[in-house]
Write an enzyme that holds these catalytic residues in place. Sequence first.
Site, PDB file in Angstrom:
ATOM      1  N   GLU A 278     -51.813  -7.565   3.505  1.00  0.00           N
ATOM      2  CA  GLU A 278     -52.082  -9.008   3.555  1.00  0.00           C
ATOM      3  C   GLU A 278     -53.089  -9.356   4.645  1.00  0.00           C
ATOM      4  OE1 GLU A 278     -48.584 -11.500   3.972  1.00  0.00           O
ATOM      5  OE2 GLU A 278     -48.458 -11.802   1.821  1.00  0.00           O
ATOM      6  N   HIS A 299     -42.806  16.051  -5.054  1.00  0.00           N
ATOM      7  CA  HIS A 299     -42.495  16.478  -6.422  1.00  0.00           C
ATOM      8  C   HIS A 299     -42.961  15.444  -7.440  1.00  0.00           C
ATOM      9  CE1 HIS A 299     -39.898  19.898  -5.091  1.00  0.00           C
ATOM     10  NE2 HIS A 299     -39.998  19.189  -3.974  1.00  0.00           N
ATOM     11  N   LYS A 414     -49.253 -18.285  -7.376  1.00  0.00           N
ATOM     12  CA  LYS A 414     -48.316 -19.411  -7.262  1.00  0.00           C
ATOM     13  C   LYS A 414     -48.814 -20.595  -8.100  1.00  0.00           C
ATOM     14  CE  LYS A 414     -46.858 -18.262  -2.575  1.00  0.00           C
ATOM     15  NZ  LYS A 414     -46.908 -18.647  -1.177  1.00  0.00           N
TER      16      LYS A 414
HETATM   17  O1  PA5 Z   1     -46.915 -12.819   5.907  1.00  0.00           O
HETATM   18  C1  PA5 Z   1     -46.708 -13.904   5.404  1.00  0.00           C
HETATM   19  O2  PA5 Z   1     -47.044 -14.938   5.972  1.00  0.00           O
HETATM   20  C2  PA5 Z   1     -46.009 -14.036   4.067  1.00  0.00           C
HETATM   21  O3  PA5 Z   1     -45.642 -12.810   3.547  1.00  0.00           O
HETATM   22  C3  PA5 Z   1     -44.758 -14.881   4.210  1.00  0.00           C
HETATM   23  O4  PA5 Z   1     -43.945 -14.290   5.180  1.00  0.00           O
HETATM   24  C4  PA5 Z   1     -44.004 -15.017   2.903  1.00  0.00           C
HETATM   25  O5  PA5 Z   1     -44.827 -15.560   1.931  1.00  0.00           O
HETATM   26  C5  PA5 Z   1     -42.777 -15.906   3.091  1.00  0.00           C
HETATM   27  O6  PA5 Z   1     -43.159 -17.157   3.565  1.00  0.00           O
HETATM   28  P1  PA5 Z   1     -42.131 -18.178   4.169  1.00  0.00           P
HETATM   29  O7  PA5 Z   1     -41.552 -17.598   5.392  1.00  0.00           O
HETATM   30  O8  PA5 Z   1     -42.945 -19.405   4.446  1.00  0.00           O
HETATM   31  O9  PA5 Z   1     -41.077 -18.428   3.111  1.00  0.00           O
END
Ligand code: PA5
Length: 426
Positions: A278, A299, A414
């Site tokens: 990310e 394996h 989303k």
């Molecule tokens: O790294 C990030 O920001 C995302 O992976 C969020 O942690 C994830 O989308 C969850 O978001 P939230 O804590 O707002 O529910």
Amino acid sequence: MITFDASHAHLREEISAYQAKVDACHAALMNKSGKGNDYVGWVEWPHTYDKEEFARIKSCAKRMADMCDVFVVCGIGGSYLGARAAIEMMNGLFSKQKIEVLFIGNTFSSTYIAQMLDYLKDKEVCVNVISKSGTTTETSLAFRLLKQMMEEKYGKEDSAKRIVATTDKARGTLKKIADEEGYETFVIPDDIGGRFSVITPVGLLPIAVAGIDIDEMMTGLKQAYEDMATSDLKKNSAYAYAVSRRILQNMGKDAEMFVTYEPSMSMVAEWWKQLFGESEGKDGKGILPCSATFSTDLHSLGQFIQEGKKVLYETLVLVDQPMTDLTFPSATEDVDGMNYLAGKSIDWVNKMAAQGTLEAHEVTGNVPNLLITIPDMSAKTFGYMCYFFFRACAMTCYLLDINPFNQPGVEVYKKNMFRLLGKNES
Ligand code: PA5
């Protein structure tokens, strides 16, 4: 506490050639002038964390542990992976801890959700709902179901004592629900993003409920902060790892395989994949993070690594001391032909498998290997390792001129999903 070795990727002088660039990126990170500088709260967190809140986490964890046999963590992404990685690494996969920690809110699978709710029916349950935004759909969907289940089981008043919310200090639907229902709440700092949040109440509360010493975890974090105060590539192993990643990608290696020989660290690999995927995968750039647990995956994926397309390098995370070990027994009649290992420790066998595989992949397969060695699977090491990867991740992104702390691409699915679900987004 962590040693980094790039010699199996045949990198030496190339790393030091990056010193001037690393100095500049380090300065940008430390003086908050780099990209995404609103989200660098984790850098100083080993010292700036709220000590009163930390004490409250410990007492809340005790209160929860006294009340339940299952602690359900409801969250996704950064609000889920770190806690699970920590708990599995430190307690192992067959933990004797009294409290079982389960995770929900990370899937829309009706099978998973329905089976868990059914499993919880005859258990004593407490819940930690975690969401920084307070509006993440997977988490909100599961939490509504959990909340209903808890209220039916314990009544509204008592279930409120069994539910804890970790969210933004003021904003979001979850904060509103928590305030209305009277849940105990913990704060996710504004300047720490999800994938850097395992060191905040997001990770600390579930980790403490699982019986792990969070003071030790913070000790490891502080030690890493001190060890990584310098930008000197000969001393800062996180930065040497970051630079090695850049060099290897410049050599055409677009995929990095995080390899561990400990099944209880496979969730650490998932956490690491989120952190790097990310943070780095944007603007058409980045290295694809993938993972394998050896020798299991030797394996399956072993064939590709050895002889397939040369797109990847491996980052081998080795553990010096196993959590526990056993000696291989001798058999009077050596029917299975295994007596050659009699008297040897199983961990020694695992280490020999790692050594033989490294040689096969590096020398015969021509696959570069970066080696990261951690002393053990303790809380202190986990804290240290988190900070090591945070620093490496920030450095690797700054070297690529990328903002490590946003994730604009995740909004696309989303948007489409909401359209299909008929959500009114006005
Ligand atoms: O790294 C990030 O920001 C995302 O992976 C969020 O942690 C994830 O989308 C969850 O978001 P939230 O804590 O707002 O529910």
